[in-house]
Scaffold this active site. Structure first.
Site, PDB file in Angstrom:
ATOM      1  N   ASP A  42     -10.180 -21.153  15.747  1.00  0.00           N
ATOM      2  CA  ASP A  42     -10.434 -22.452  16.372  1.00  0.00           C
ATOM      3  C   ASP A  42      -9.445 -23.491  15.871  1.00  0.00           C
ATOM      4  O   ASP A  42      -8.981 -24.344  16.613  1.00  0.00           O
ATOM      5  CB  ASP A  42     -11.860 -22.918  16.059  1.00  0.00           C
ATOM      6  CG  ASP A  42     -12.880 -22.117  16.857  1.00  0.00           C
ATOM      7  OD1 ASP A  42     -12.446 -21.293  17.689  1.00  0.00           O
ATOM      8  OD2 ASP A  42     -14.083 -22.318  16.639  1.00  0.00           O
ATOM      9  N   ASP A  46      -7.038 -25.722  18.131  1.00  0.00           N
ATOM     10  CA  ASP A  46      -7.069 -27.190  18.095  1.00  0.00           C
ATOM     11  C   ASP A  46      -5.681 -27.753  17.830  1.00  0.00           C
ATOM     12  O   ASP A  46      -5.277 -28.754  18.411  1.00  0.00           O
ATOM     13  CB  ASP A  46      -8.019 -27.680  16.995  1.00  0.00           C
ATOM     14  CG  ASP A  46      -9.478 -27.473  17.401  1.00  0.00           C
ATOM     15  OD1 ASP A  46      -9.698 -26.989  18.528  1.00  0.00           O
ATOM     16  OD2 ASP A  46     -10.357 -27.806  16.591  1.00  0.00           O
ATOM     17  N   LEU A  92     -31.224 -47.861  14.132  1.00  0.00           N
ATOM     18  CA  LEU A  92     -32.191 -47.580  13.073  1.00  0.00           C
ATOM     19  C   LEU A  92     -32.871 -48.858  12.629  1.00  0.00           C
ATOM     20  O   LEU A  92     -32.248 -49.917  12.576  1.00  0.00           O
ATOM     21  CB  LEU A  92     -31.473 -46.968  11.868  1.00  0.00           C
ATOM     22  CG  LEU A  92     -30.858 -45.583  12.072  1.00  0.00           C
ATOM     23  CD1 LEU A  92     -29.933 -45.237  10.910  1.00  0.00           C
ATOM     24  CD2 LEU A  92     -31.958 -44.539  12.196  1.00  0.00           C
ATOM     25  N   LYS A 125     -25.146 -44.169   4.852  1.00  0.00           N
ATOM     26  CA  LYS A 125     -25.003 -44.782   6.177  1.00  0.00           C
ATOM     27  C   LYS A 125     -23.539 -45.199   6.287  1.00  0.00           C
ATOM     28  O   LYS A 125     -23.088 -46.108   5.586  1.00  0.00           O
ATOM     29  CB  LYS A 125     -25.928 -45.986   6.308  1.00  0.00           C
ATOM     30  CG  LYS A 125     -25.878 -46.611   7.683  1.00  0.00           C
ATOM     31  CD  LYS A 125     -27.011 -47.600   7.840  1.00  0.00           C
ATOM     32  CE  LYS A 125     -27.171 -48.102   9.254  1.00  0.00           C
ATOM     33  NZ  LYS A 125     -25.998 -48.742   9.812  1.00  0.00           N
ATOM     34  N   ASP A 127     -20.246 -46.869   7.579  1.00  0.00           N
ATOM     35  CA  ASP A 127     -19.995 -48.116   8.297  1.00  0.00           C
ATOM     36  C   ASP A 127     -18.823 -47.926   9.251  1.00  0.00           C
ATOM     37  O   ASP A 127     -17.683 -48.258   8.945  1.00  0.00           O
ATOM     38  CB  ASP A 127     -19.695 -49.228   7.275  1.00  0.00           C
ATOM     39  CG  ASP A 127     -19.846 -50.598   7.891  1.00  0.00           C
ATOM     40  OD1 ASP A 127     -20.261 -50.684   9.067  1.00  0.00           O
ATOM     41  OD2 ASP A 127     -19.541 -51.581   7.206  1.00  0.00           O
ATOM     42  N   ARG A 146     -21.321 -45.424  21.824  1.00  0.00           N
ATOM     43  CA  ARG A 146     -22.734 -45.707  22.007  1.00  0.00           C
ATOM     44  C   ARG A 146     -22.994 -46.681  23.149  1.00  0.00           C
ATOM     45  O   ARG A 146     -23.962 -46.561  23.872  1.00  0.00           O
ATOM     46  CB  ARG A 146     -23.306 -46.273  20.718  1.00  0.00           C
ATOM     47  CG  ARG A 146     -24.793 -46.412  20.796  1.00  0.00           C
ATOM     48  CD  ARG A 146     -25.356 -46.787  19.474  1.00  0.00           C
ATOM     49  NE  ARG A 146     -25.705 -48.182  19.523  1.00  0.00           N
ATOM     50  CZ  ARG A 146     -26.684 -48.722  18.836  1.00  0.00           C
ATOM     51  NH1 ARG A 146     -27.369 -47.982  18.029  1.00  0.00           N
ATOM     52  NH2 ARG A 146     -26.960 -49.976  18.947  1.00  0.00           N
ATOM     53  N   GLU A 181     -20.329 -40.530  13.141  1.00  0.00           N
ATOM     54  CA  GLU A 181     -19.671 -41.810  12.951  1.00  0.00           C
ATOM     55  C   GLU A 181     -18.162 -41.634  12.817  1.00  0.00           C
ATOM     56  O   GLU A 181     -17.698 -40.802  12.034  1.00  0.00           O
ATOM     57  CB  GLU A 181     -20.247 -42.447  11.676  1.00  0.00           C
ATOM     58  CG  GLU A 181     -20.136 -43.930  11.610  1.00  0.00           C
ATOM     59  CD  GLU A 181     -21.277 -44.639  12.356  1.00  0.00           C
ATOM     60  OE1 GLU A 181     -22.086 -43.970  13.044  1.00  0.00           O
ATOM     61  OE2 GLU A 181     -21.328 -45.881  12.249  1.00  0.00           O
ATOM     62  N   TYR A 233     -23.747 -36.303  11.965  1.00  0.00           N
ATOM     63  CA  TYR A 233     -25.043 -36.417  11.300  1.00  0.00           C
ATOM     64  C   TYR A 233     -26.240 -36.280  12.248  1.00  0.00           C
ATOM     65  O   TYR A 233     -27.385 -36.375  11.836  1.00  0.00           O
ATOM     66  CB  TYR A 233     -25.168 -37.742  10.536  1.00  0.00           C
ATOM     67  CG  TYR A 233     -24.836 -38.985  11.347  1.00  0.00           C
ATOM     68  CD1 TYR A 233     -25.616 -39.368  12.423  1.00  0.00           C
ATOM     69  CD2 TYR A 233     -23.741 -39.764  11.021  1.00  0.00           C
ATOM     70  CE1 TYR A 233     -25.319 -40.482  13.163  1.00  0.00           C
ATOM     71  CE2 TYR A 233     -23.426 -40.900  11.763  1.00  0.00           C
ATOM     72  CZ  TYR A 233     -24.221 -41.250  12.829  1.00  0.00           C
ATOM     73  OH  TYR A 233     -23.909 -42.349  13.571  1.00  0.00           O
ATOM     74  N   LYS A 297     -34.422 -39.676   6.660  1.00  0.00           N
ATOM     75  CA  LYS A 297     -34.965 -39.062   7.881  1.00  0.00           C
ATOM     76  C   LYS A 297     -36.031 -38.040   7.508  1.00  0.00           C
ATOM     77  O   LYS A 297     -35.854 -37.310   6.524  1.00  0.00           O
ATOM     78  CB  LYS A 297     -33.851 -38.338   8.652  1.00  0.00           C
ATOM     79  CG  LYS A 297     -32.722 -39.253   9.098  1.00  0.00           C
ATOM     80  CD  LYS A 297     -31.568 -38.499   9.736  1.00  0.00           C
ATOM     81  CE  LYS A 297     -30.440 -39.477  10.021  1.00  0.00           C
ATOM     82  NZ  LYS A 297     -29.175 -38.831  10.378  1.00  0.00           N
ATOM     83  N   LYS A 321     -30.643 -50.565   3.458  1.00  0.00           N
ATOM     84  CA  LYS A 321     -29.330 -51.204   3.375  1.00  0.00           C
ATOM     85  C   LYS A 321     -29.030 -51.677   1.956  1.00  0.00           C
ATOM     86  O   LYS A 321     -29.929 -52.063   1.213  1.00  0.00           O
ATOM     87  CB  LYS A 321     -29.277 -52.422   4.321  1.00  0.00           C
ATOM     88  CG  LYS A 321     -29.573 -52.108   5.783  1.00  0.00           C
ATOM     89  CD  LYS A 321     -28.481 -51.324   6.466  1.00  0.00           C
ATOM     90  CE  LYS A 321     -27.304 -52.160   6.847  1.00  0.00           C
ATOM     91  NZ  LYS A 321     -27.499 -52.985   8.020  1.00  0.00           N
ATOM     92  N   CYS A 426     -31.384 -84.609  21.322  1.00  0.00           N
ATOM     93  CA  CYS A 426     -30.449 -83.524  21.616  1.00  0.00           C
ATOM     94  C   CYS A 426     -29.023 -84.077  21.631  1.00  0.00           C
ATOM     95  O   CYS A 426     -28.743 -85.018  22.374  1.00  0.00           O
ATOM     96  CB  CYS A 426     -30.796 -82.905  22.975  1.00  0.00           C
ATOM     97  SG  CYS A 426     -29.576 -81.707  23.527  1.00  0.00           S
ATOM     98  N   CYS A 429     -27.635 -83.750  25.499  1.00  0.00           N
ATOM     99  CA  CYS A 429     -28.107 -84.491  26.672  1.00  0.00           C
ATOM    100  C   CYS A 429     -28.859 -85.760  26.285  1.00  0.00           C
ATOM    101  O   CYS A 429     -29.250 -86.536  27.163  1.00  0.00           O
ATOM    102  CB  CYS A 429     -28.985 -83.606  27.566  1.00  0.00           C
ATOM    103  SG  CYS A 429     -30.594 -83.235  26.850  1.00  0.00           S
ATOM    104  N   CYS A 450     -30.556 -80.516  30.625  1.00  0.00           N
ATOM    105  CA  CYS A 450     -29.678 -80.410  29.453  1.00  0.00           C
ATOM    106  C   CYS A 450     -28.557 -79.415  29.767  1.00  0.00           C
ATOM    107  O   CYS A 450     -28.814 -78.235  30.019  1.00  0.00           O
ATOM    108  CB  CYS A 450     -30.464 -79.930  28.236  1.00  0.00           C
ATOM    109  SG  CYS A 450     -29.384 -79.641  26.817  1.00  0.00           S
TER     110      CYS A 450
END
Ligand code: IVH
Length: 705
Positions: A42, A46, A92, A125, A127, A146, A181, A233, A297, A321, A426, A429, A450
């Site tokens: 493989d 590739d 999540l 997790k 980033d 996503r 990710e 994952y 999980k 987090k 405000c 306005c 407004c």
């Protein structure tokens, strides 16, 4: 013979090389698919495909009509095509404190009726940005971002250039969607930014942005030149079960040739999760890539299936987090922004400062109490310290959320600094801005007069989860709002735009700056296309306080059509009576949302007249109940007594997934009472009202186990 690097090939060599690669790849495909006798590993396969893609990226004119790049998946995107995810890509739920992790564990065990410690996995997790890879018969046929979780962007060609992503898998289910990710290492990020700066190109704020910017390139050749990586994952659609546990599934992904995170471990109970959190946190600084927490999980996939999902997050996972990043800087001023619902939001203008790799110059100050050093109940926060213009303030940032001012250094306060006086009118306005009792937010009372509220409502109306009109985003809405000849002041005005343009012989949109024949026609067509709109989107688009996407979809499913919905809301306008009861009994619609809804659509107001004018120009598509083909779809059921085969929460979730409405008490509207041992007054009510009563086993037989 060593291969010549792609950069060193001349055109004639490239042409010959493309021919050789086309032939070699075709032969490998035949050996693998037709003869079932692969001749090549493989990894070698590739490498051939990647070399082919790299040469094509360098010499686009030489791409062959029978190019191996086009044989699976979509051709290179012209803009990104859209991909509807067959299995939604979820986000999540977050936890920040250890107690929240214990609560998560309690909730899960309670839902499952599981008394002992439960088996989990814990893993970093990452980033980066999530990507879904679809393999059919072992071949990578599609890669999608996503997007909004339902529809993502087709980035197949780009994903093919990422070395961590296998193009072909041996021994995989016929259909396998691998999710994970895409990210960039710190070293690669620094080198990329140095290259970008040297060539006068834009640099990236952090590795996550660099990864996203590199993957979402219309030219796959650019993606190929960026050092992206991928950790697998999770998974989406599968044609055959993949594993019995989360941990085994990860091992299987690894055996298939994916990179999986080496810090993924199994944990027995929530204490073990917290211990692994500390291990991962301790290694964070030396990992060489950004992580922003640890994901827990439930390990057993059968239990995951029982736990299921809420509207956008699984019940079986949570992201714990890491604490946010901090920096100190000077507060230069406080601006007041007026939002869609009239809320006056104070925004800190800061001396720009880097917080966790991102330059921050604005941060939220929440509301007037927050500035004054009080919480919503009048209790002191930050030890009661208020925030003044000119102060040194601490700025806090966590992930993608808006940075906020967290603290103030009184020792550095300047002489003569004055407490901040929050405006009671405000700023946009001039209408009085009121605070209702119990509300921490001061709101402009100007409503549609407004301009700030009107523009924000329009922006919300055209946003992605609402009408999502192509070519009509926040920028265009602001332009049309101020326009003299073709003004758009309310959503209904959008749908009269084309007719007004046609009726005006002189100042046509097509003659404007930024518009032409094609783009104006395209815009009118895009608006026309959205005249037909599903009820849930319409309700959400109205931008009513407390009525978000989830509530809108609950309301749409409950009432089905706009007519039913509007009649019910009108009849509930006195906040009493059967319609009001029915509205507040919808599971997920609390008293606060119901009140906001009835207030916002109150008959005989200017606001309601506008809504009716809008709806008269639309074709609102009714929304069907959750599932219509189940024997309990549309039925109202009540559970009572002790359930023995599953917990109450699980029973409720399953009934709702099958389209039933679960009520808390028996009324004439109840179709079915499921009574376990110990059933009391509800069973009596059901008997009195002639409601059918069944036991738990009969219920399970009815819904198919
Ligand atoms: S699991 C159904 N595991 O975090 C659950 N997500 O905040 C699917 N992410 O959209 C996600 N590392 O982009 C999972 N080890 C990990 C992750 C991870 C990063 C991202 C993912 C997700 C987001 C949610």
């Amino acid at each position: 013979m060593a291969e010549k690097p792609v950069e060193a090939l001349n055109e004639a060599e490239a042409l010959a090389e493309l021919a050789r690669l086309a032939q070699a790849i075709a032969a490998a495909n035949t050996a693998y698919h037709t003869l079932d006798a692969p001749e090549m590993s493989d990894a070698d396969y590739d490498a051939l495909k990647r070399r082919n893609a790299a040469i094509e990226a360098r010499f686009p004119g030489l791409k062959r009509a029978d190019s191996p790049s086009d044989q699976v998946g979509a051709a290179a995107a012209d803009g990104f095509g859209k991909v509807a995810h067959r299995v939604r890509m979820l986000s999540l739920e977050n936890a920040f404190a250890a107690e929240e992790v214990a609560e998560f564990d309690d909730r899960v065990r309670k839902f499952l009726g599981h008394l002992g410690a439960l088996d989990y996995t814990a893993e970093p997790k990452i980033d980066g940005l999530s990507l879904s890879l679809r393999y059919e018969q072992g071949m990578l046929v599609q890669a999608a971002t996503r997007g909004d979780g339902e529809v993502g962007e087709n980035v197949t060609e780009n994903a093919r250039t990422i070395a961590d992503i296998p193009l072909r898998l041996s021994d995989a289910p016929a259909v396998l969607e691998v999710r994970g990710e895409v990210y960039m290492s710190h070293a690669d990020f620094a080198a990329l930014n140095a290259r970008q700066a040297a060539s006068g190109d834009k640099t990236f704020a952090n590795p996550r942005n660099a990864a996203a910017g590199s993957l979402r390139q219309l030219d796959a050749g650019i993606t190929a030149s960026r050092p992206l990586r991928f950790f697998a994952y999770s998974w989406g659609e599968l044609s055959a079960p993949f594993a019995a546990t989360q941990f085994e599934a990860i091992q299987r992904l690894k055996a298939l040739g994916f990179q999986t995170n080496p810090l993924t471990v199994r944990c027995d109970g929530s204490e073990a999760l917290l211990a692994q959190y500390r291990v991962i946190e301790g290694q964070r600084a030396t990992l060489g890539y950004d992580i922003d927490g640890v994901v827990y999980k439930v390990n057993d996939l059968a239990l995951q299936a029982r736990l299921g999902f809420r509207s956008s997050t699984p019940r079986w996972a949570i992201a714990h987090k890491f604490p946010a990043e901090l920096a100190w800087t000077e507060l230069l001023g406080i601006d007041i922004q007026v939002g869609r619902t009239g809320a006056l939001s104070p925004v800190a203008r800061l001396q720009p400062v880097t917080v966790g790799g991102v330059v921050v110059s604005n941060a939220t100050l929440h509301n007037e109490d927050y500035i004054a050093g009080r919480d919503s109940r009048g209790q002191p926060i930050r030890g009661g310290k208020d925030i003044r213009v000119g102060d040194w303030v601490q700025v806090y940032r966590a992930g993608d959320v808006i940075p906020k001012v967290a603290d103030v250094d009184l020792a550095r306060r300047k002489d003569g600094a004055q407490p901040y006086v929050f405006p009671d009118h405000c700023p946009e306005c001039g209408s009085p801005a009121h605070r209702e009792e119990g509300d921490s937010v001061r709101r402009c009372t100007g409503g549609l007069i407004c301009p700030a509220q009107a523009v924000e409502r329009l922006k919300h109306f055209v946003s992605r989860a609402a009408f999502d009109i192509e070519g009509l985003g926040a920028k265009q809405v602001e332009m049309f709002f101020k326009d003299q000849t073709l003004p758009v002041k309310t959503p209904a005005d959008i749908f009269t735009l084309a007719a007004r343009d046609a009726a005006n012989p002189l100042q046509k949109l097509r003659n404007r700056d930024g518009f032409g024949e094609t783009s104006s026609a395209k815009l009118f067509a895009a608006i026309e296309a959205k005249r037909t709109i599903p009820l849930d989107r319409l309700i959400f688009a109205l931008g009513i306080r407390h009525i978000g996407e989830t509530s809108s979809s609950l309301l749409a499913r409950h009432y089905g059509t706009w007519e039913n919905f509007a009649q019910a809301v009108d009849a509930a306008s006195g906040f009493a009576g059967p319609e009001w009861e029915e509205l507040t009994a919808i599971d997920g619609i609390g008293g606060v949302s119901a009140r906001a809804l009835v207030d916002a659509l109150h008959p005989d107001t200017a606001e309601r007249t506008e809504v009716d004018r809008l709806v008269a120009m639309l074709a609102v598509v009714p929304v069907a109940a959750a599932a219509t083909d189940s024997p309990v779809a549309g039925k109202t059921v009540v559970f009572t007594g002790t359930l023995e085969k599953m917990t109450r929460a699980e029973a409720k979730a399953r009934a709702e997934a099958l389209g039933a409405k679960v009520a808390g008490s028996v009324s004439a509207k109840t179709d079915l009472l499921i009574a376990g041992p110990g059933a009391g007054s509800k069973a009596k009510d059901a008997e009195r009202l002639g409601v059918q009563i069944i036991d738990e086993d009969a219920w399970l037989a009815l819904i198919g186990g």
